[in-house]
Design a protein around this motif. Structure first.
Motif, mmCIF file in Angstrom:
data_model
loop_
_atom_site.group_PDB
_atom_site.id
_atom_site.type_symbol
_atom_site.label_atom_id
_atom_site.label_comp_id
_atom_site.label_asym_id
_atom_site.label_seq_id
_atom_site.Cartn_x
_atom_site.Cartn_y
_atom_site.Cartn_z
ATOM 1 N N TRP A 127 0.839 -1.212 0.000
ATOM 2 C CA TRP A 127 0.000 0.000 0.000
ATOM 3 C C TRP A 127 0.868 1.255 0.000
ATOM 4 N N GLU A 128 2.041 1.170 0.612
ATOM 5 C CA GLU A 128 2.957 2.309 0.555
ATOM 6 C C GLU A 128 3.428 2.549 -0.871
ATOM 7 N N GLU A 129 3.564 1.481 -1.653
ATOM 8 C CA GLU A 129 3.972 1.627 -3.047
ATOM 9 C C GLU A 129 2.904 2.359 -3.864
ATOM 10 N N LEU A 130 1.656 2.282 -3.423
ATOM 11 C CA LEU A 130 0.581 3.004 -4.101
ATOM 12 C C LEU A 130 0.493 4.452 -3.635
ATOM 13 N N GLY A 131 1.207 4.774 -2.575
ATOM 14 C CA GLY A 131 1.220 6.159 -2.125
ATOM 15 C C GLY A 131 0.441 6.415 -0.863
ATOM 16 N N PHE A 132 0.130 5.359 -0.098
ATOM 17 C CA PHE A 132 -0.385 5.562 1.243
ATOM 18 C C PHE A 132 0.804 5.712 2.190
ATOM 19 N N GLN A 133 0.536 6.169 3.409
ATOM 20 C CA GLN A 133 1.636 6.452 4.335
ATOM 21 C C GLN A 133 2.127 5.223 5.082
ATOM 22 N N GLY A 134 1.324 4.178 5.108
ATOM 23 C CA GLY A 134 1.728 3.002 5.848
ATOM 24 C C GLY A 134 1.062 1.750 5.315
ATOM 25 N N ALA A 135 1.060 0.725 6.148
ATOM 26 C CA ALA A 135 0.556 -0.577 5.732
ATOM 27 C C ALA A 135 -0.966 -0.671 5.747
ATOM 28 N N ILE A 168 -0.599 9.823 -14.027
ATOM 29 C CA ILE A 168 -0.281 10.486 -12.755
ATOM 30 C C ILE A 168 0.435 9.515 -11.819
ATOM 31 N N PHE A 169 -0.036 8.271 -11.792
ATOM 32 C CA PHE A 169 0.600 7.266 -10.931
ATOM 33 C C PHE A 169 2.046 7.032 -11.372
ATOM 34 N N LEU A 189 15.648 16.789 -7.553
ATOM 35 C CA LEU A 189 15.198 16.568 -8.923
ATOM 36 C C LEU A 189 14.052 15.576 -9.027
ATOM 37 N N LEU A 190 13.896 14.717 -8.041
ATOM 38 C CA LEU A 190 12.863 13.697 -8.114
ATOM 39 C C LEU A 190 11.482 14.339 -8.045
ATOM 40 N N GLN A 191 10.611 13.889 -8.930
ATOM 41 C CA GLN A 191 9.252 14.422 -8.960
ATOM 42 C C GLN A 191 8.254 13.465 -8.328
ATOM 43 N N ASN A 192 8.733 12.446 -7.647
ATOM 44 C CA ASN A 192 7.817 11.480 -7.055
ATOM 45 C C ASN A 192 7.019 12.102 -5.918
ATOM 46 N N PHE A 193 5.849 11.552 -5.675
ATOM 47 C CA PHE A 193 4.994 11.990 -4.576
ATOM 48 C C PHE A 193 4.055 10.845 -4.217
ATOM 49 N N PRO A 194 3.493 10.830 -3.015
ATOM 50 C CA PRO A 194 2.575 9.746 -2.616
ATOM 51 C C PRO A 194 1.220 9.902 -3.318
ATOM 52 N N PHE A 195 0.979 9.067 -4.296
ATOM 53 C CA PHE A 195 -0.194 9.198 -5.160
ATOM 54 C C PHE A 195 -1.500 9.182 -4.374
ATOM 55 N N CYS A 196 -1.700 8.170 -3.554
ATOM 56 C CA CYS A 196 -2.987 8.037 -2.858
ATOM 57 C C CYS A 196 -3.182 9.116 -1.804
ATOM 58 N N ILE A 197 -2.112 9.548 -1.168
ATOM 59 C CA ILE A 197 -2.230 10.632 -0.204
ATOM 60 C C ILE A 197 -2.602 11.930 -0.920
#
Length: 319
Positions: A127-135, A168-169, A189-197
């Motif tokens: 779930w963290e890989e999807l952009g939630f903060q935890g399990a 977006i994901f 430089l990284l543009q990553n962000f937590p998607f689901c959050i």
């Protein structure tokens, strides 16, 4: 060689299914749930306890109340009040492990975003890989409840917005190989962000726009509430995607961008919705950047990606 590859693939898929656990295996057998099927469930479910917690409108006092009465948006028509109350009740409904529909919604989101045919365990690092903060995704739904998951479900189940959701994901998991990931982090430089959050934050903005009656004119025109909320959610996510990608934003810019989205959702919802329509129809403005102007002097501290500070009038409180 092809036969060996086929066997290896079958063995690997079998290992993945075993590792996903019994819950994940059972979940993979459950068919994806459509947005309409999930909505029908909430329309018939007992949400009486959730409705008790709903503060449907923002309370204004003094001059603010007078100005809103004289110059504010029109009131929502009576026949639409029930749908509005349903949306706000869903925002008060927490994720329940014992509700099969809740779990199907969660599994459908996972499968559509990851393009996996397998289910996954209810708790875990995936779930963290999807952009939630935890399990546990349920802990990140404060203030949006099941409406947060419902809007994400709409985003990935609608054929017109699914490609956008995937783009977006993909951007949210951005990595640069120019000088290595560690160097990229150092240089910002990284543009990553937590998607689901980020999705939850956008749903919060949509809820607040609804509570402040900023969407009443559009809802009255279309004689719909939830559909307008979903379109505004998708339009806001589209706007964030364009600004984030083409202006090379990073997580450090997220608070300011969310504030821009909040301003646009409340003051210029029609403009946002038109940008989504242009994107869907691939019109001339589909690839252009809609640049909402933040309110003068507005700043926003992004204290935790999940919990932006929202400025409200009077005694208003974010649900």
């Amino acid at each position: 060689i092809s036969e060996e590859l086929r066997r290896a693939q079958e063995e690997w898929e079998a290992v993945e299914e075993i590792q996903s656990g019994l819950w994940g295996t059972l979940a993979s057998a459950a068919p994806p749930i459509s947005f309409n099927e999930a909505l029908q469930y909430f329309q018939t479910a007992d949400l009486s306890e959730c409705r008790k917690k709903v503060q449907a409108t923002v309370r204004r006092q003094g001059l603010a109340a007078l100005v809103h009465f004289l110059f504010g948006p029109p009131r929502l028509q009576p026949q639409l009040q029930g749908e509005r109350e349903l949306a706000l009740a869903m925002a008060q409904c927490g994720l329940d492990d014992n509700e099969r529909v809740h779990m199907r919604i969660l599994q459908t989101i996972y499968k559509k975003l990851t393009r996996s045919r397998l289910g996954c365990p209810r708790y875990g690092a995936h779930w963290e890989e999807l952009g939630f903060q935890g399990a546990d995704p349920g802990t990140d739904l404060r203030g949006t409840g099941m409406l947060g998951l419902m809007q994400l479900l709409y985003f990935v189940m609608d054929a017109q917005t699914l490609p956008l959701a995937h783009e977006i994901f993909k951007l949210s998991r951005h990595e640069t190989q120019a000088r290595g990931v560690q160097a990229a982090v150092t240089l910002g430089l990284l543009q990553n962000f937590p998607f689901c959050i980020m999705s939850v934050n956008i749903t919060r903005i949509v809820i607040q726009a609804l509570r402040e009656e900023c969407l009443s004119r559009e809802c009255n025109r279309r004689q719909q509430v939830i559909a307008v909320l979903n379109d505004l959610y998708a339009a806001a996510f589209l706007q964030l995607y364009r600004l984030w990608k083409w202006q090379h934003k990073t997580i450090a810019d997220s608070g300011f961008l969310l504030k821009e989205l909040e301003f646009s959702a409340k003051k210029k919802p029609k403009q946002l919705l038109k940008s989504l329509e242009a994107y869907v129809n691939r019109g001339p403005a589909a690839d252009g950047l809609l640049r909402p102007s933040p309110a003068p002097g507005d700043e926003m501290d992004f204290t935790g990606v999940c919990d932006p500070r929202v400025e409200l009038e009077g005694e208003a409180r974010l649900i």
